[in-house]
Design a protein around this motif. Structure first.
Motif, short mmCIF file in Angstrom:
data_model
loop_
_atom_site.label_atom_id
_atom_site.label_comp_id
_atom_site.label_asym_id
_atom_site.label_seq_id
_atom_site.Cartn_x
_atom_site.Cartn_y
_atom_site.Cartn_z
N SER A 142 1.91 6.68 4.87
CA SER A 142 2.45 5.32 4.95
C SER A 142 3.89 5.28 5.41
CB SER A 142 2.31 4.60 3.60
OG SER A 142 2.99 5.30 2.59
N GLU A 201 0.84 -1.20 0.00
CA GLU A 201 0.00 0.00 0.00
C GLU A 201 0.87 1.25 0.00
OE1 GLU A 201 -3.78 1.35 2.70
OE2 GLU A 201 -1.92 0.83 3.74
N GLY A 202 0.54 2.21 -0.85
CA GLY A 202 1.28 3.45 -0.91
C GLY A 202 2.66 3.34 -1.54
N SER A 255 5.06 1.76 -0.27
CA SER A 255 6.02 1.89 0.84
C SER A 255 6.81 0.61 1.02
CB SER A 255 5.27 2.25 2.13
OG SER A 255 4.75 3.55 2.03
N LEU A 278 5.88 3.10 11.31
CA LEU A 278 5.99 2.91 9.86
C LEU A 278 7.30 3.49 9.34
CD1 LEU A 278 2.36 3.75 8.64
CD2 LEU A 278 3.37 1.50 9.07
#
Length: 305
Positions: A187, A156-157, A159, A219
């Motif tokens: 993220s 996701e993102g 990242s 994160l």
């Protein structure tokens, strides 16, 4: 399907209109406290009309490092995801099948972003919140790998470790001395890549765009050594959570877009500039500081159609 070596060899030729390095422009708003500092905006929103902002930087090396046997790409996001939007467009340009795992069911109520993905031939898979929460689970990722053989799954993102080098290149493009760099945080990879690229004399300030004190820090720290301490996240300006906006933020963004030479949206860039205005008024920066504000793009997320 044939192997796809062209993903590496034709990555740039497939997207010829990339504007790199992105512009760095002076920012001189008539705001309380603005004359105490010097401000510059890193216009990553100007990199490309669709693959704008940090999305290209985070995807660049992930795409260049794809195995030659790759048959499709899989990734995750919400109904307004800038990441899915950028990745869907890139996959279309590269003639590579794209599977978008989307949180929520938008059938019959598709967002502009989802309509674009459909137009570009992406395969959209709606999942409920419980399923989406498994996006980091090894078992769930293994299940996706079985469902889509020879696929590459991008988090996701965007990242992931490959994203950090691309973000670091953005910092290297800032060819003037500066003291502090501001960026939205969702993220975590963008702030992590910036922190890695900075020397210890410079500070990175992340503005949280969602609720998550402690979580957002985790994160970032998954990507960087614990010894790096020249970064922080300010959690006071998320305005209720991700993609949420207060009346004050909405009014601010509307006025900004009417008065300034570039536009912002209320999900990412709007919250950074909203925070900046209040921090300037509170004299939160040292007098004479030179501050770089990163515009990470994402204007498509505010579209109504």
């Amino acid at each position: 399907m044939d192997q796809l070596p062209h993903l590496v060899t034709h990555l740039y030729s497939a997207i010829p209109s990339l504007r790199l390095p992105s512009p760095l422009i002076p920012f001189t708003p008539n705001w309380d406290g603005a004359t105490r500092v010097e401000m510059l905006v890193k216009r990553d929103d100007a990199i490309h009309p669709i693959i704008s902002g940090n999305k290209w930087r985070k995807l660049k090396y992930a795409l260049r490092n794809l195995p030659l046997c790759t048959q499709s790409i899989v990734s995750f996001g919400g109904g307004h995801s800038n990441h899915l939007h950028a990745l869907g467009f890139v996959c279309r340009q590269l003639s590579t099948p794209f599977h978008a795992i989307v949180r929520g069911n938008y059938l019959g109520n598709e967002t502009p972003m989802l309509k674009d993905l459909a137009l570009w031939g992406s395969h959209i898979h709606y999942v409920d919140k419980k399923t989406y929460q498994q996006r980091h689970s090894k078992d769930y990722l293994a299940q996706l790998a079985r469902t889509y053989p020879k696929s590459v799954i991008i988090p996701e993102g965007g990242s992931q470790a490959d994203a950090l080098k691309g973000i670091g290149e953005m910092v290297e493009e800032v060819a003037v001395p500066f003291d502090r760099i501001m960026v939205p945080v969702a993220s975590g990879a963008t702030l992590a890549g910036i922190a890695l690229a900075l020397d210890s004399t410079k500070q990175a300030l992340g503005i949280a765009v969602l609720k998550g004190e402690g979580y957002l820090e985790s994160l970032v720290t998954q990507f960087i050594p614990s010894s790096l301490n020249h970064w922080q996240i300010d959690h006071r300006f998320h305005c209720g959570g991700y993609a949420k906006q207060s009346a004050a933020l909405a009014t601010f963004c509307d006025a900004f877009n009417q008065q300034m030479p570039f536009c912002i949206e209320p999900v990412y860039s709007g919250k950074v500039f909203f925070a900046l205005k209040q921090l300037l008024a509170a004299k939160a920066f040292h007098e004479g500081e030179r501050i770089v504000i990163v515009h990470t793009g994402g204007l498509q997320g505010a579209r109504r159609a």
